[in-house]
Design a protein around this motif. Structure first.
Motif, PDB file in Angstrom:
ATOM      1  N   TYR A 186       0.844  -1.199   0.000  1.00  0.00           N
ATOM      2  CA  TYR A 186       0.000   0.000   0.000  1.00  0.00           C
ATOM      3  C   TYR A 186       0.876   1.245   0.000  1.00  0.00           C
ATOM      4  N   PRO A 187       0.499   2.254  -0.798  1.00  0.00           N
ATOM      5  CA  PRO A 187       1.388   3.383  -1.077  1.00  0.00           C
ATOM      6  C   PRO A 187       1.308   4.493  -0.025  1.00  0.00           C
ATOM      7  N   PRO A 188       2.427   4.832   0.593  1.00  0.00           N
ATOM      8  CA  PRO A 188       2.432   5.941   1.562  1.00  0.00           C
ATOM      9  C   PRO A 188       2.006   7.266   0.956  1.00  0.00           C
ATOM     10  N   LEU A 189       2.276   7.468  -0.332  1.00  0.00           N
ATOM     11  CA  LEU A 189       2.004   8.775  -0.937  1.00  0.00           C
ATOM     12  C   LEU A 189       0.519   9.002  -1.202  1.00  0.00           C
TER      13      LEU A 189
ATOM     14  N   ASP B 131      -2.610   0.191  -8.195  1.00  0.00           N
ATOM     15  CA  ASP B 131      -3.506   1.277  -8.606  1.00  0.00           C
ATOM     16  C   ASP B 131      -2.914   2.659  -8.360  1.00  0.00           C
ATOM     17  N   PHE B 132      -1.981   2.758  -7.421  1.00  0.00           N
ATOM     18  CA  PHE B 132      -1.314   4.036  -7.146  1.00  0.00           C
ATOM     19  C   PHE B 132       0.184   3.748  -7.068  1.00  0.00           C
ATOM     20  N   PRO B 133       0.857   3.655  -8.225  1.00  0.00           N
ATOM     21  CA  PRO B 133       2.246   3.178  -8.259  1.00  0.00           C
ATOM     22  C   PRO B 133       3.298   4.253  -8.023  1.00  0.00           C
ATOM     23  N   TYR B 134       2.903   5.472  -7.696  1.00  0.00           N
ATOM     24  CA  TYR B 134       3.831   6.591  -7.714  1.00  0.00           C
ATOM     25  C   TYR B 134       4.679   6.637  -6.449  1.00  0.00           C
ATOM     26  N   VAL B 135       5.981   6.792  -6.630  1.00  0.00           N
ATOM     27  CA  VAL B 135       6.912   6.805  -5.494  1.00  0.00           C
ATOM     28  C   VAL B 135       7.676   8.114  -5.393  1.00  0.00           C
ATOM     29  N   ASN B 136       7.607   8.964  -6.405  1.00  0.00           N
ATOM     30  CA  ASN B 136       8.313  10.248  -6.392  1.00  0.00           C
ATOM     31  C   ASN B 136       7.369  11.362  -6.804  1.00  0.00           C
ATOM     32  N   ASP B 137       6.241  11.446  -6.157  1.00  0.00           N
ATOM     33  CA  ASP B 137       5.208  12.423  -6.490  1.00  0.00           C
ATOM     34  C   ASP B 137       4.623  12.959  -5.190  1.00  0.00           C
TER      35      ASP B 137
ATOM     36  N   SER C 201      -6.937   8.984 -10.067  1.00  0.00           N
ATOM     37  CA  SER C 201      -8.133   9.177 -10.879  1.00  0.00           C
ATOM     38  C   SER C 201      -8.645   7.824 -11.339  1.00  0.00           C
ATOM     39  N   GLY C 202      -9.963   7.636 -11.243  1.00  0.00           N
ATOM     40  CA  GLY C 202     -10.575   6.392 -11.680  1.00  0.00           C
ATOM     41  C   GLY C 202     -11.451   5.792 -10.600  1.00  0.00           C
ATOM     42  N   TYR C 203     -12.754   5.730 -10.854  1.00  0.00           N
ATOM     43  CA  TYR C 203     -13.683   5.214  -9.851  1.00  0.00           C
ATOM     44  C   TYR C 203     -13.343   3.800  -9.424  1.00  0.00           C
ATOM     45  N   GLU C 204     -13.032   2.927 -10.367  1.00  0.00           N
ATOM     46  CA  GLU C 204     -12.773   1.526 -10.034  1.00  0.00           C
ATOM     47  C   GLU C 204     -11.566   1.399  -9.101  1.00  0.00           C
ATOM     48  N   LYS C 205     -10.579   2.258  -9.259  1.00  0.00           N
ATOM     49  CA  LYS C 205      -9.416   2.237  -8.354  1.00  0.00           C
ATOM     50  C   LYS C 205      -9.840   2.609  -6.936  1.00  0.00           C
ATOM     51  N   TYR C 206     -10.661   3.651  -6.828  1.00  0.00           N
ATOM     52  CA  TYR C 206     -11.145   4.039  -5.498  1.00  0.00           C
ATOM     53  C   TYR C 206     -12.013   2.937  -4.897  1.00  0.00           C
ATOM     54  N   TYR C 207     -12.823   2.313  -5.742  1.00  0.00           N
ATOM     55  CA  TYR C 207     -13.694   1.254  -5.235  1.00  0.00           C
ATOM     56  C   TYR C 207     -12.874   0.084  -4.703  1.00  0.00           C
ATOM     57  N   ARG C 208     -11.846  -0.310  -5.425  1.00  0.00           N
ATOM     58  CA  ARG C 208     -10.982  -1.380  -4.927  1.00  0.00           C
ATOM     59  C   ARG C 208     -10.295  -0.957  -3.633  1.00  0.00           C
ATOM     60  N   GLY C 209      -9.901   0.305  -3.553  1.00  0.00           N
ATOM     61  CA  GLY C 209      -9.251   0.794  -2.337  1.00  0.00           C
ATOM     62  C   GLY C 209     -10.172   0.798  -1.127  1.00  0.00           C
TER      63      GLY C 209
ATOM     64  N   LEU D 133      -2.619  15.753 -11.561  1.00  0.00           N
ATOM     65  CA  LEU D 133      -2.944  14.391 -11.144  1.00  0.00           C
ATOM     66  C   LEU D 133      -1.669  13.557 -11.099  1.00  0.00           C
ATOM     67  N   ALA D 134      -1.758  12.413 -10.437  1.00  0.00           N
ATOM     68  CA  ALA D 134      -0.609  11.540 -10.334  1.00  0.00           C
ATOM     69  C   ALA D 134      -0.163  11.018 -11.689  1.00  0.00           C
ATOM     70  N   ASP D 135      -1.053  10.994 -12.666  1.00  0.00           N
ATOM     71  CA  ASP D 135      -0.681  10.514 -13.997  1.00  0.00           C
ATOM     72  C   ASP D 135      -0.272  11.666 -14.917  1.00  0.00           C
ATOM     73  N   ASP D 136       0.089  12.813 -14.302  1.00  0.00           N
ATOM     74  CA  ASP D 136       0.585  13.985 -15.042  1.00  0.00           C
ATOM     75  C   ASP D 136      -0.452  14.583 -15.976  1.00  0.00           C
ATOM     76  N   ASP D 137      -1.709  14.312 -15.722  1.00  0.00           N
ATOM     77  CA  ASP D 137      -2.772  14.920 -16.509  1.00  0.00           C
ATOM     78  C   ASP D 137      -2.787  16.420 -16.215  1.00  0.00           C
ATOM     79  N   ARG D 138      -3.263  17.193 -17.172  1.00  0.00           N
ATOM     80  CA  ARG D 138      -3.337  18.630 -16.955  1.00  0.00           C
ATOM     81  C   ARG D 138      -4.448  18.944 -15.961  1.00  0.00           C
ATOM     82  N   PRO D 139      -4.339  20.074 -15.226  1.00  0.00           N
ATOM     83  CA  PRO D 139      -5.323  20.379 -14.197  1.00  0.00           C
ATOM     84  C   PRO D 139      -6.718  20.631 -14.720  1.00  0.00           C
ATOM     85  N   ASP D 140      -6.845  21.037 -15.990  1.00  0.00           N
ATOM     86  CA  ASP D 140      -8.172  21.298 -16.523  1.00  0.00           C
ATOM     87  C   ASP D 140      -8.821  20.063 -17.115  1.00  0.00           C
ATOM     88  N   ARG D 141      -8.109  18.931 -17.088  1.00  0.00           N
ATOM     89  CA  ARG D 141      -8.698  17.689 -17.552  1.00  0.00           C
ATOM     90  C   ARG D 141      -9.617  17.113 -16.470  1.00  0.00           C
TER      91      ARG D 141
END
Length: 819
Positions: free
Chosen positions: A97-100, A134-140, A146-154, A367-375
């Motif tokens: 489970y990801p600390p970030l 679902d949340f693989p980021y270690v340097n962010d 982002s993604g309902y199914e990810k939150y649901y699994r969490g 977002l963690a996936d580097d999406d733009r803020p207006d997306r």
């Protein structure tokens, strides 16, 4: 409409006492260790336990930025606990489970900002935690998932409670070893714990060759500015330290010369700890922590509060109701996302609001996936707690709520979809797509949908009214139904609040603080024993932040972020609770008392977004337990000033009344908190046995209770205990509801054991049905009339008469059945 939201000098001799520091901060509630565990001999424990050797513990890693609290609590402890419950290996990303994930909601988008694990546990309790897959980021340090199914699994990876264990004495050390051994429940593998220290000034040495584990690192001291977190994974009683050079290894000799034998004198035993600074620290991330360091507070180079912190995780959790939403906003730190519900499908605003510790004016623009803020970003929220407020199987209106706080008009946003999913005997979804709802600037945006929801609710089984003579002992076994057992019971020492307009009670009396001169906390002796959440206090501590505390000076826990959690986790009265300035000549704190009340008055400068403003705040404590706040001018509470929390709290994160004046008319300047009135000696154990002893004649007490199921869902109820003469009691109160469409509840009283006849008649005097015809013991009873006649056929709409005979007494009422 008021909505529910789920959170001095010689003159002073004998009156004031100097505050003394007894601890470093308010812990979370102590773990309820059973007495039989306390009596266990240490001979029943092995000499060594090392849970890092189990398959459940993850590989050692190096934390990112200042996420040490989340690295220890989520990366190590939570990962281990979930894997232990599910018998999974911590070597695989899907089982880590990801600390970030929680850190990024709380760190103000700064990789240098530490966040307490107390705050991040609130996120895991409210909405769960995704896996590293679902949340693989270690340097962010700024991204949201982002993604309902990810939150649901969490949502299915859950902690329901967190506790503290005090290790500052021999019994505490022994309890911690027991927990590491079998988790207090006989499990094959025990549990981990986190604790706080100061890493600046932290040092370790190495065990000598003759030691049980030669060359292993062991901690010698920590710094004094607490802020780093570590993890206990085991213990080793073979580790020994000859601290006084006498050639002996003891735990029962005064080795430090203070004439007291305590944990400070321990020479035998150490905990096994892990850090989150990679394998280069200690020995592959591990070191020993001698027991004797728990004899020091954090500011003394030891452990914060001499305590560790543990959690209660659940093996499996299935949310019943979830919210799905897709939206965008260019300044995400300026919005708060909540859920609400109203039983009226035509309602335009929610009756109940469910707040969350994330998406709460947090984060920045990526977002963690580097999406733009207006997306667009898509989220999921567990809104199961709303089932406590809605009708089962009936159309109700759910709300997506987005509050924006954007004083500079920098941000814009849009809501694109909103849905509510019901997981009960399958999945039933209602999703509104293709929306283009603009998020209103500096206001609240609501999107609603109507749907039915099916669920099992935790419900307290109704208890008949208990009649007793004054001074008699009363005992009742409470029961509950629905959701998931086992249940845990607790008393609700509730406070009712009332808002009003009152003249400000100018008073002076004794000067406590004068234009910056004086103690920041001053202990005051009250003229009476003040009852607060069932405990009586003769002394209180007055602070410069318009707070009243009940213990010697307390500090915030390290890296506090959520100020509302500070209120909930401390026993206190808060009339403002944020820093006030006292640089003007007339900025003072006064104390005045009488036989029936004690008043504290703060005359200070309050910081607001419109600049400093002079304020006067008063708090009156009454002998009967009532508390009243007064404000000479409430403008400073309505000017967009940073978040504040007014109220009262028992300090256990469960019993509290948290409020605000921001949604009241600006003329409202007073809040009255009235405590529940309970019989003497009222106690409720965890299994549901309620005991009390009513001492006042001709009095009816309402004892409010709450039950929690294994997933922390709650149900509430009341037990009424009366010393009123049963013969004078109304034997047939009006039915409820009335008028009614389907069925109605009829309550009746039996003052003494009697024959009881309860019947329904129509207006023509014809008997429709007989509901009760038997002999009953003295008590209160309730029956349901479904609107049918004797043979079970529908009786139709109209006016009916309910008649009762109880012994020689008679009574009746009319009721209306509609379509």
């Amino acid at each position: 409409m008021r909505r529910g939201i789920f959170l001095v000098a010689g003159l002073l001799a004998g009156l004031l006492l100097c505050g003394q520091e007894a601890r470093e901060g308010k812990n979370f509630p102590p773990y309820p260790v059973l007495q039989e565990l306390r009596m266990k001999s240490e001979k029943s424990l092995p000499a060594k336990v090392d849970l890092a050797k189990s398959k459940y513990f993850p590989p050692v890693f190096n934390q990112y930025g200042s996420s040490c609290n989340q690295a220890s609590s989520i990366g190590y402890l939570f990962t281990y606990e979930m894997n232990r419950l599910r018998d999974l290996s911590g070597d695989y990303p899907e089982n880590r489970y990801p600390p970030l994930y929680p850190w990024n909601f709380l760190n103000n988008s700064s990789n240098g900002m530490g966040v307490s694990y107390f705050d991040s546990w609130e996120i895991i309790k409210a909405n769960g935690c995704p896996s590293v897959v679902d949340f693989p980021y270690v340097n962010d340090y700024a991204g949201w998932m982002s993604g309902y199914e990810k939150y649901y699994r969490g949502m299915q990876n859950r902690v329901i409670s967190n506790y503290s264990l005090y290790l500052g004495d021999a019994e505490g050390i022994q309890m911690m070893k027991k927990y590491l051994y079998d988790h207090f429940d006989g499990s094959k593998f025990g549990g981990l714990a986190n604790f706080q220290i100061a890493s600046g000034g932290m040092h370790y040495n190495f065990l000598p060759d003759e030691s049980s584990d030669p060359g292993a690192p062991y901690m010698t001291t920590f710094g004094t500015a607490v802020g780093h977190a570590l993890t206990i994974v085991g213990y080793n009683d073979n580790i020994r330290f000859d601290r006084n050079g006498d050639g002996l290894y003891t735990n029962d000799i005064d080795v430090d010369g203070d004439r007291v034998v305590d944990v400070n004198d321990f020479e035998v035993g150490a905990f096994i700890i892990y850090n989150s600074w990679g394998v280069g620290w200690g020995r592959n991330g591990m070191a020993y922590l001698p027991y004797h360091l728990f004899g020091r507070f954090g500011f003394e180079g030891g452990i914060w509060n001499k305590s560790v912190h543990i959690v209660e995780a659940v093996k499996s959790y299935q949310p019943i109701l979830t919210l799905r939403a897709e939206l965008s906003h260019t300044r995400r730190g300026m919005i708060r996302i909540m859920a609400g519900v109203a039983n009226d499908p035509e309602a335009t605003e929610p009756e109940q609001i469910l707040e969350f510790p994330m998406f709460n004016f947090q984060g920045v623009n990526a977002l963690a996936d580097d999406d733009r803020p207006d997306r667009h970003f898509e989220l999921g929220l567990d809104i199961t707690p709303l089932t406590s407020f809605i009708r089962r199987g009936a159309p109700v209106k759910f709300f997506l709520i987005v509050d924006e706080k954007d004083g500079s008009d920098l941000g814009t946003g849009t809501i694109y979809s909103f849905g509510v999913y019901n997981f009960f005997n399958g999945k039933d979804s209602v999703l509104l797509e293709g929306l283009q709802v603009p998020i209103i600037n500096n206001s609240r945006t609501l999107v609603g949908l109507i749907r039915k929801a099916e669920f099992n609710r935790v419900e307290v089984t109704r208890v008949p009214r208990q009649f007793a003579k004054t001074g008699d002992y009363v005992s009742v076994q409470l029961e509950a139904t629905g959701a998931a057992s086992p249940y845990r019971w607790e008393l609700v020492y509730d406070y009712d609040e009332r808002f009003s307009v009152q003249p400000f009670p100018d008073a002076e009396g004794t000067l406590l603080f004068n234009a910056g001169a004086g103690e920041l906390e001053t202990k005051v002796r009250l003229p009476f024993d003040f009852d607060f959440y069932g405990e009586k206090y003769r002394y209180v501590i007055v602070t410069t932040e318009a707070e009243i505390l009940f213990d010697p000076k307390e500090r915030d826990y390290p890296y506090v972020v959520d100020t509302t959690l500070v209120l909930r986790s401390r026993k206190k009265i808060v009339a403002f609770g944020k820093p006030l300035d006292y640089y003007m000549e007339d900025n003072q704190i006064w104390y005045e008392q009488s036989d029936s009340s004690a008043q504290i008055t703060w005359k200070a400068i309050a910081p607001t977004n419109e600049g400093p403003k002079p304020v006067k705040i008063a708090c009156i404590l009454n002998r009967d337990g009532r508390i009243r706040f007064f404000y000479d001018n409430t403008e400073f509470l309505h000017t967009g000033q940073s978040t504040y929390s007014l109220g009262v709290s028992n300090g256990d994160n469960r019993l509290f009344k948290q409020t605000s004046l921001s949604d009241q008319d600006e003329k409202i300047n007073s809040i009255l908190f009235s405590p529940a009135r309970l019989p003497e000696e009222t106690k409720l154990d965890a299994t549901g046995w309620l005991f009390c002893r009513p001492m006042e004649a001709k009095t009816t007490y309402e004892i409010r209770v709450r039950v929690r199921d294994k997933y922390n869902l709650t149900g509430s109820g009341s037990v009424f205990v009366s010393t009123v003469n049963p013969d004078s009691v109304d034997i047939l109160p009006q039915n409820f509801p009335n008028p009614f469409a389907g069925q109605t509840q009829i309550t009746f009283m039996v003052p003494a054991k009697s024959a009881v006849l309860l019947e329904i008649f129509d207006l023509a005097g014809r008997r429709v049905t007989t509901l009760v015809d038997t002999e009953l013991d003295a008590s209160e009873y309730q029956v349901t009339w479904p609107g049918t006649n004797g043979p079970g056929q529908d009786a139709g709409t109209g006016i009916y008469i309910c008649r009762i005979k109880v012994g020689h007494r008679r009574d009746q009422f009319k009721m209306i059945r509609t379509k």
